[in-house]
Write a protein that holds these residues in place. Structure first.
Motif, mmCIF file in Angstrom:
data_model
loop_
_atom_site.group_PDB
_atom_site.id
_atom_site.type_symbol
_atom_site.label_atom_id
_atom_site.label_comp_id
_atom_site.label_asym_id
_atom_site.label_seq_id
_atom_site.Cartn_x
_atom_site.Cartn_y
_atom_site.Cartn_z
ATOM 1 N N LYS A 1 -26.499 16.634 -29.383
ATOM 2 C CA LYS A 1 -25.924 17.878 -28.839
ATOM 3 C C LYS A 1 -26.837 18.504 -27.788
ATOM 4 N N SER A 2 -28.071 18.762 -28.168
ATOM 5 C CA SER A 2 -29.001 19.432 -27.258
ATOM 6 C C SER A 2 -29.385 18.540 -26.085
ATOM 7 N N VAL A 3 -29.519 17.230 -26.332
ATOM 8 C CA VAL A 3 -29.875 16.298 -25.252
ATOM 9 C C VAL A 3 -28.795 16.298 -24.174
ATOM 10 N N THR A 4 -27.545 16.432 -24.584
ATOM 11 C CA THR A 4 -26.438 16.508 -23.613
ATOM 12 C C THR A 4 -26.635 17.674 -22.658
ATOM 13 N N MET A 5 -26.998 18.831 -23.194
ATOM 14 C CA MET A 5 -27.168 20.011 -22.349
ATOM 15 C C MET A 5 -28.460 19.958 -21.535
ATOM 16 N N LEU A 6 -29.489 19.351 -22.092
ATOM 17 C CA LEU A 6 -30.731 19.170 -21.318
ATOM 18 C C LEU A 6 -30.476 18.267 -20.120
ATOM 19 N N ALA A 7 -29.629 17.266 -20.305
ATOM 20 C CA ALA A 7 -29.274 16.384 -19.188
ATOM 21 C C ALA A 7 -28.540 17.158 -18.102
ATOM 22 N N LEU A 8 -27.636 18.041 -18.505
ATOM 23 C CA LEU A 8 -26.907 18.865 -17.543
ATOM 24 C C LEU A 8 -27.875 19.714 -16.711
ATOM 25 N N MET A 9 -28.892 20.248 -17.358
ATOM 26 C CA MET A 9 -29.830 21.140 -16.665
ATOM 27 C C MET A 9 -30.967 20.403 -15.976
ATOM 28 N N GLY A 10 -30.959 19.078 -16.038
ATOM 29 C CA GLY A 10 -32.000 18.303 -15.363
ATOM 30 C C GLY A 10 -33.339 18.363 -16.061
ATOM 31 N N LEU A 11 -33.332 18.504 -17.381
ATOM 32 C CA LEU A 11 -34.574 18.671 -18.136
ATOM 33 C C LEU A 11 -34.942 17.445 -18.966
ATOM 34 N N ILE A 12 -34.360 16.298 -18.635
ATOM 35 C CA ILE A 12 -34.733 15.048 -19.305
ATOM 36 C C ILE A 12 -35.838 14.371 -18.490
ATOM 37 N N ASP A 13 -37.009 14.295 -19.058
ATOM 38 C CA ASP A 13 -38.145 13.681 -18.369
ATOM 39 C C ASP A 13 -38.249 12.194 -18.711
ATOM 40 N N ALA A 14 -39.002 11.454 -17.891
ATOM 41 C CA ALA A 14 -39.277 10.048 -18.164
ATOM 42 C C ALA A 14 -39.959 9.931 -19.529
ATOM 43 N N PRO A 15 -39.630 8.887 -20.300
ATOM 44 C CA PRO A 15 -38.861 7.680 -19.936
ATOM 45 C C PRO A 15 -37.353 7.821 -20.083
ATOM 46 N N GLY A 16 -36.849 9.041 -20.292
ATOM 47 C CA GLY A 16 -35.407 9.229 -20.421
ATOM 48 C C GLY A 16 -34.688 8.915 -19.119
ATOM 49 N N ARG A 17 -33.502 8.328 -19.234
ATOM 50 C CA ARG A 17 -32.711 7.977 -18.046
ATOM 51 C C ARG A 17 -31.300 8.507 -18.219
ATOM 52 N N VAL A 18 -30.820 9.266 -17.223
ATOM 53 C CA VAL A 18 -29.513 9.919 -17.290
ATOM 54 C C VAL A 18 -28.566 9.280 -16.284
ATOM 55 N N THR A 19 -27.383 8.876 -16.761
ATOM 56 C CA THR A 19 -26.341 8.374 -15.872
ATOM 57 C C THR A 19 -25.016 9.019 -16.295
ATOM 58 N N ALA A 20 -24.079 9.102 -15.363
ATOM 59 C CA ALA A 20 -22.763 9.653 -15.673
ATOM 60 C C ALA A 20 -21.793 9.315 -14.556
ATOM 61 N N ASP A 21 -20.524 9.193 -14.919
ATOM 62 C CA ASP A 21 -19.491 9.052 -13.895
ATOM 63 C C ASP A 21 -19.267 10.395 -13.205
#
Length: 328
Positions: free
Chosen positions: A43-63
């Motif tokens: 849940k929280s990781v989804t919103m962190l991805a929206l706000m651009g707060l996922i740091d390496a080594p995390g990788r965000v992709t979306a259509d």
């Protein structure tokens, strides 16, 4: 007209582990969307991805990861900073650890106003006091000079809400906003969020593990305004059921949603034991081949263990529940 928030096929990977695995969400202006699930559901990781707060080594992709039609994935960090805190704001779950202990709460609210709106001097001080009054903090002028450790948990959470709404955001994300607060204060904070949403016309995205809180908020929102109240239930990084409140509480289709509802204490009055779902959310090393809930599901069948269901007609299950089905 573009939705306020559109998320399609969002994936967040940490190495080979999919913390968020193909999430689709949509929220329109003035609506309430609650994302529900256990800790570790994404849940929280989804919103962190929206706000651009996922740091390496995390990788965000979306259509698609869009706010008012603007692509949040492709914009620069500088462009995103102009939006986050002003048009998209977040209330985090632990106010005391989110606030800086070295500065007064008034200074910290003022910092948001200085950075995003350029306020200074008397206008800044006046607006800080107005915001503290708006979130129902008594004696606002004096409390503005207080430090976080001098305020109660409920007061600090109100300060966080004041910071979040300072610039009139279009989307407010509330991530477990009542964690560690007693029941009376929880109700006050939830009522405050709904009031502010109605007054300012914000989209409200509520993240919680507690379906009882969502049910209460949806009921209060239903009587207070005309906006849509939607629920997305997440499990192991996937949305496994979506629906309107209160319909999803009255007739859950996924065994996991039914299990969450069955675990609400009010539903266990007179029982010797509180209903519980055995096991834990799968991690990186124990992710099932088939349905991710299969090892914990009381209704599992052979197909569930070998195939992974898709989200169809609002439920990710080969054998969805009916009104006459027994809960897990």
């Amino acid at each position: 007209m573009a939705a306020l928030l559109t998320i399609k096929n969002l994936r967040v990977q940490f190495g080979a582990f999919p913390a968020v695995d193909g999430v689709d969400l949509r929220l329109d202006a003035g609506d309430l969307l609650a994302i529900v699930g256990e800790s570790g559901s994404g849940k929280s990781v989804t919103m962190l991805a929206l706000m651009g707060l996922i740091d390496a080594p995390g990788r965000v992709t979306a259509d698609a990861l869009e706010f008012q039609g603007r692509d949040m994935l492709r914009m620069s960090a500088a462009e995103r900073r102009k939006i986050i805190g002003r048009e998209i704001a977040c209330v985090f779950q632990d106010a005391l650890s989110s606030l800086n202990p070295s500065y007064s709460v008034g200074f910290q609210i003022g910092e948001v106003l200085r950075v995003h709106l350029g306020l200074r001097g008397a206008a800044l001080k006046r607006r800080v006091i107005e915001l503290l009054e708006l979130v129902e903090i008594p004696d606002a002028a004096r409390r503005a000079e207080a430090y976080p450790h001098q305020l109660s948990g409920g007061m600090n959470q109100r300060v966080m809400i004041a910071m979040a709404i300072a610039c009139g955001p279009k989307l407010l994300i509330a991530d477990e906003p009542t964690t560690a607060l007693d029941v009376t204060i929880q109700a006050q904070i939830m009522a405050l969020l709904l009031r502010l949403q109605a007054e300012q016309g914000m989209g409200l995205l509520l993240i919680t593990h507690d379906l009882a809180v969502v049910a209460e908020m949806a009921e209060a929102a239903e009587s207070a305004r005309a906006g849509s109240n939607q629920v997305a239930v997440m499990y192991a990084g996937q949305v496994i059921e979506t629906g309107a409140a209160p319909a999803i509480f009255e007739a859950p289709k996924h065994p996991y949603t039914a299990a969450l509802l069955a675990a609400i204490p009010e539903h266990n009055r007179g029982a010797q034991r509180l209903a519980a779902l055995p096991g834990i959310v799968p991690g990186a090393l124990d992710r099932p081949v088939g349905c991710l809930l299969a090892p914990r599901c009381g209704q599992v069948q052979p197909r569930c263990q070998s195939e992974r269901p898709a989200l169809l007609t609002g439920v990710r299950c080969f054998f969805p529940l009916t009104r006459n089905s027994e809960h897990v």
